[in-house]
Design a protein around this motif. Sequence first.
Motif, PDB file in Angstrom:
ATOM      1  N   LYS A 189      -1.621   0.565 -10.956  1.00  0.00           N
ATOM      2  CA  LYS A 189      -2.974   0.959 -10.733  1.00  0.00           C
ATOM      3  C   LYS A 189      -3.518   0.983  -9.181  1.00  0.00           C
ATOM      4  O   LYS A 189      -3.472  -0.140  -8.449  1.00  0.00           O
ATOM      5  CB  LYS A 189      -3.891   0.004 -11.412  1.00  0.00           C
ATOM      6  CG  LYS A 189      -3.923   0.211 -12.911  1.00  0.00           C
ATOM      7  CD  LYS A 189      -4.751  -0.518 -13.651  1.00  0.00           C
ATOM      8  CE  LYS A 189      -4.629  -0.449 -15.190  1.00  0.00           C
ATOM      9  NZ  LYS A 189      -5.776  -1.059 -15.965  1.00  0.00           N
ATOM     10  N   LYS A 190      -3.736   1.966  -8.666  1.00  0.00           N
ATOM     11  CA  LYS A 190      -4.023   2.222  -7.017  1.00  0.00           C
ATOM     12  C   LYS A 190      -5.538   1.925  -7.114  1.00  0.00           C
ATOM     13  O   LYS A 190      -6.272   2.437  -7.638  1.00  0.00           O
ATOM     14  CB  LYS A 190      -3.354   3.273  -6.606  1.00  0.00           C
ATOM     15  CG  LYS A 190      -1.978   3.654  -6.541  1.00  0.00           C
ATOM     16  CD  LYS A 190      -1.495   4.808  -5.940  1.00  0.00           C
ATOM     17  CE  LYS A 190      -1.861   6.196  -6.494  1.00  0.00           C
ATOM     18  NZ  LYS A 190      -1.266   7.474  -5.804  1.00  0.00           N
ATOM     19  N   ILE A 191      -5.713   1.293  -5.953  1.00  0.00           N
ATOM     20  CA  ILE A 191      -7.309   1.146  -5.402  1.00  0.00           C
ATOM     21  C   ILE A 191      -7.544   1.766  -4.124  1.00  0.00           C
ATOM     22  O   ILE A 191      -6.945   1.231  -3.206  1.00  0.00           O
ATOM     23  CB  ILE A 191      -7.775  -0.496  -5.348  1.00  0.00           C
ATOM     24  CG1 ILE A 191      -7.166  -1.250  -6.809  1.00  0.00           C
ATOM     25  CG2 ILE A 191      -8.995  -0.576  -5.038  1.00  0.00           C
ATOM     26  CD1 ILE A 191      -7.340  -2.658  -6.698  1.00  0.00           C
ATOM     27  N   PRO A 192      -8.546   2.589  -4.076  1.00  0.00           N
ATOM     28  CA  PRO A 192      -8.834   3.055  -2.758  1.00  0.00           C
ATOM     29  C   PRO A 192      -9.338   2.391  -1.843  1.00  0.00           C
ATOM     30  O   PRO A 192     -10.103   1.349  -2.154  1.00  0.00           O
ATOM     31  CB  PRO A 192      -9.553   4.378  -3.116  1.00  0.00           C
ATOM     32  CG  PRO A 192      -9.674   4.455  -4.612  1.00  0.00           C
ATOM     33  CD  PRO A 192      -9.210   3.317  -5.146  1.00  0.00           C
ATOM     34  N   GLN A 193      -9.078   2.266  -0.438  1.00  0.00           N
ATOM     35  CA  GLN A 193      -9.732   1.539   0.412  1.00  0.00           C
ATOM     36  C   GLN A 193     -11.524   2.002   0.691  1.00  0.00           C
ATOM     37  O   GLN A 193     -11.506   3.104   0.665  1.00  0.00           O
ATOM     38  CB  GLN A 193      -8.922   1.501   1.720  1.00  0.00           C
ATOM     39  CG  GLN A 193      -7.620   1.045   1.639  1.00  0.00           C
ATOM     40  CD  GLN A 193      -7.032   0.705   3.129  1.00  0.00           C
ATOM     41  OE1 GLN A 193      -7.554   0.275   4.163  1.00  0.00           O
ATOM     42  NE2 GLN A 193      -5.773   1.111   3.184  1.00  0.00           N
ATOM     43  N   ASP A 194     -12.081   0.920   0.683  1.00  0.00           N
ATOM     44  CA  ASP A 194     -13.387   1.179   1.075  1.00  0.00           C
ATOM     45  C   ASP A 194     -13.739   1.550   2.626  1.00  0.00           C
ATOM     46  O   ASP A 194     -13.443   0.396   3.565  1.00  0.00           O
ATOM     47  CB  ASP A 194     -14.347  -0.220   1.057  1.00  0.00           C
ATOM     48  CG  ASP A 194     -15.999   0.125   1.010  1.00  0.00           C
ATOM     49  OD1 ASP A 194     -16.168   1.202   1.735  1.00  0.00           O
ATOM     50  OD2 ASP A 194     -16.639  -0.440   0.479  1.00  0.00           O
ATOM     51  N   TYR A 228      -1.580  -1.015  -3.752  1.00  0.00           N
ATOM     52  CA  TYR A 228      -1.229  -1.212  -4.903  1.00  0.00           C
ATOM     53  C   TYR A 228      -1.472  -2.726  -5.225  1.00  0.00           C
ATOM     54  O   TYR A 228      -1.313  -3.140  -6.354  1.00  0.00           O
ATOM     55  CB  TYR A 228       0.545  -1.198  -4.864  1.00  0.00           C
ATOM     56  CG  TYR A 228       0.859   0.184  -4.474  1.00  0.00           C
ATOM     57  CD1 TYR A 228       0.641   1.323  -5.552  1.00  0.00           C
ATOM     58  CD2 TYR A 228       1.602   0.684  -3.503  1.00  0.00           C
ATOM     59  CE1 TYR A 228       0.897   2.579  -5.446  1.00  0.00           C
ATOM     60  CE2 TYR A 228       2.086   1.955  -3.400  1.00  0.00           C
ATOM     61  CZ  TYR A 228       1.982   2.896  -4.193  1.00  0.00           C
ATOM     62  OH  TYR A 228       2.247   4.171  -4.096  1.00  0.00           O
ATOM     63  N   MET A 278       0.728  -1.402  -0.121  1.00  0.00           N
ATOM     64  CA  MET A 278      -0.011  -0.018  -0.121  1.00  0.00           C
ATOM     65  C   MET A 278       0.758   1.370   0.028  1.00  0.00           C
ATOM     66  O   MET A 278       2.231   1.237   0.496  1.00  0.00           O
ATOM     67  CB  MET A 278      -0.981   0.109   1.209  1.00  0.00           C
ATOM     68  CG  MET A 278      -0.041  -0.076   2.571  1.00  0.00           C
ATOM     69  SD  MET A 278      -1.199   0.175   4.039  1.00  0.00           S
ATOM     70  CE  MET A 278      -1.448   2.069   3.923  1.00  0.00           C
ATOM     71  N   GLU A 279       0.189   2.191  -0.390  1.00  0.00           N
ATOM     72  CA  GLU A 279       0.856   3.703  -0.481  1.00  0.00           C
ATOM     73  C   GLU A 279       0.735   4.210   1.017  1.00  0.00           C
ATOM     74  O   GLU A 279      -0.399   4.302   1.620  1.00  0.00           O
ATOM     75  CB  GLU A 279       0.013   4.512  -1.479  1.00  0.00           C
ATOM     76  CG  GLU A 279       0.744   5.936  -1.391  1.00  0.00           C
ATOM     77  CD  GLU A 279      -0.160   6.645  -2.457  1.00  0.00           C
ATOM     78  OE1 GLU A 279       0.688   7.809  -3.018  1.00  0.00           O
ATOM     79  OE2 GLU A 279      -1.422   6.690  -2.904  1.00  0.00           O
ATOM     80  N   GLY A 338      -3.579   4.324   3.322  1.00  0.00           N
ATOM     81  CA  GLY A 338      -3.295   4.635   1.941  1.00  0.00           C
ATOM     82  C   GLY A 338      -3.960   3.657   0.644  1.00  0.00           C
ATOM     83  O   GLY A 338      -4.569   2.618   1.130  1.00  0.00           O
ATOM     84  N   ASP A 339      -3.853   4.066  -0.375  1.00  0.00           N
ATOM     85  CA  ASP A 339      -4.203   3.333  -1.545  1.00  0.00           C
ATOM     86  C   ASP A 339      -3.759   1.919  -1.715  1.00  0.00           C
ATOM     87  O   ASP A 339      -2.445   1.770  -1.250  1.00  0.00           O
ATOM     88  CB  ASP A 339      -4.269   3.877  -2.846  1.00  0.00           C
ATOM     89  CG  ASP A 339      -5.042   5.106  -2.864  1.00  0.00           C
ATOM     90  OD1 ASP A 339      -6.160   5.109  -2.226  1.00  0.00           O
ATOM     91  OD2 ASP A 339      -5.071   6.264  -3.657  1.00  0.00           O
TER      92      ASP A 339
END
Length: 314
Positions: free
Chosen positions: A190-195, A149, A137-138, A146-147
Motif C-alpha cells: 500500500k503506497k502512501i503519497p507524501q504530503d 512504501y 519509497m517509490e 515518490g510514494d
Amino acid sequence: MTSIIFMGTPEFSVPVLEGLIDNNYEIKAVVTQPDKKVGRKQKIAKSPAKIAAEKHNLPVFQPAKLSGSEEMQKLIDMHADLIVTAAYGQFLSTKFLNSVKIAAVNVHGSLLPKYRGGAPIQYSLINGDQETGITIMEMVKKMDAGDIYAQEAIKIEPDDNAGSLFNKLSIVGRDLLLKTLPAIIDGTVKKIPQDPDKVIFSPNITKAQEKITSEMTATQANNMIRALNPDPGAYMMIQGKRFKIWKAEVADDHTDLVAGSVVAKKGRFALSFAEGTVLNLLEVQPSGKKRMDIKNFLNGQGNKFTSGEEIVDK
C-alpha cells in the motif's frame, strides 16, 4: 529469482546490497560513483559499494553521468525486475526508472517528506531532532518525491554523530527493505503519497557550513560538530588558523565572557558561545596536527591559552 540493478556509493549502501545478496536476489549489476582521488597523496579510492560488489564478483558500472550514457542503455537492456538505490548520488532519468518490470525503489535516510535531498542524516543532527529513520519509497524523477512504501523511526541519542547514525540507519534500511520487497514484488504493498505541505529539503553540506562561529549557541555548534563527523569535520578559526573540533559537549554552566573566549582550563577546555552558553571541547585537531583528545591538547598547544582570553576569530 527477482533480478535487481543496485545503485549505491557510500558505506550506508553496503549492508543493503549485502542483504539483497544474502536473501537470494539476483544482482545483475552494481552502479556506483567513479573512483576518486583522496588525501594529500591523491590516492585513487574505490567506493564502498564497488568494493562490496567486487567481493561478490558482480558487474560494476561507474559512469560520471548516467543519464544518456552507454552504460545506462546497457542497464536498460538487462530487463531487470527492480532498481534499488541507497545513497547513489545521481538523478535518474524517467526512461531508466521506467525500464524495469516492477518498480524503482529507494532506501532513504529520513522520515519523508522531511529531509528530501542529499544530506538527510546530517540535517537531522543540525536541527537537533530527537528521532530520524528510514523511508522505503517509490522513485520518481522529482527528487525524493515518490510514494512511501514503508517507514521506521529510530531515536537519535545525545552522543550520535553522522557516522553512528549512518551505521544504524543502514541496518534499519536493509531490514526494512527486505521486509517490504515481497509486497512490492507481488503488488500488494500500500503506497502512501507524501504530503507536499510537510516537505523539508536537506541539500548537500557546503564548505561554508563547515565553519563554526561563536555567534552560534553552544548547542548549535555542537549539532554542527556531530553532523560533520566523520566527514568533512567542523572547524573554528582560532588566532588565524583552522582548528577542527571532532567531539564536544554542551556544558551545564553559563558565562559572562565575550563569545569566543576560553572559559576554563582546569581539567577541561571550554569556549564561550552566544547567549552565555559554553561548549566543552573533547577531541580536537589543531592546524597541521593529528586528532587528539583534549588532555593531550592541553599538555601541548593548549598551554599557550589562558582562561578569559578571547581566541576565536570573528
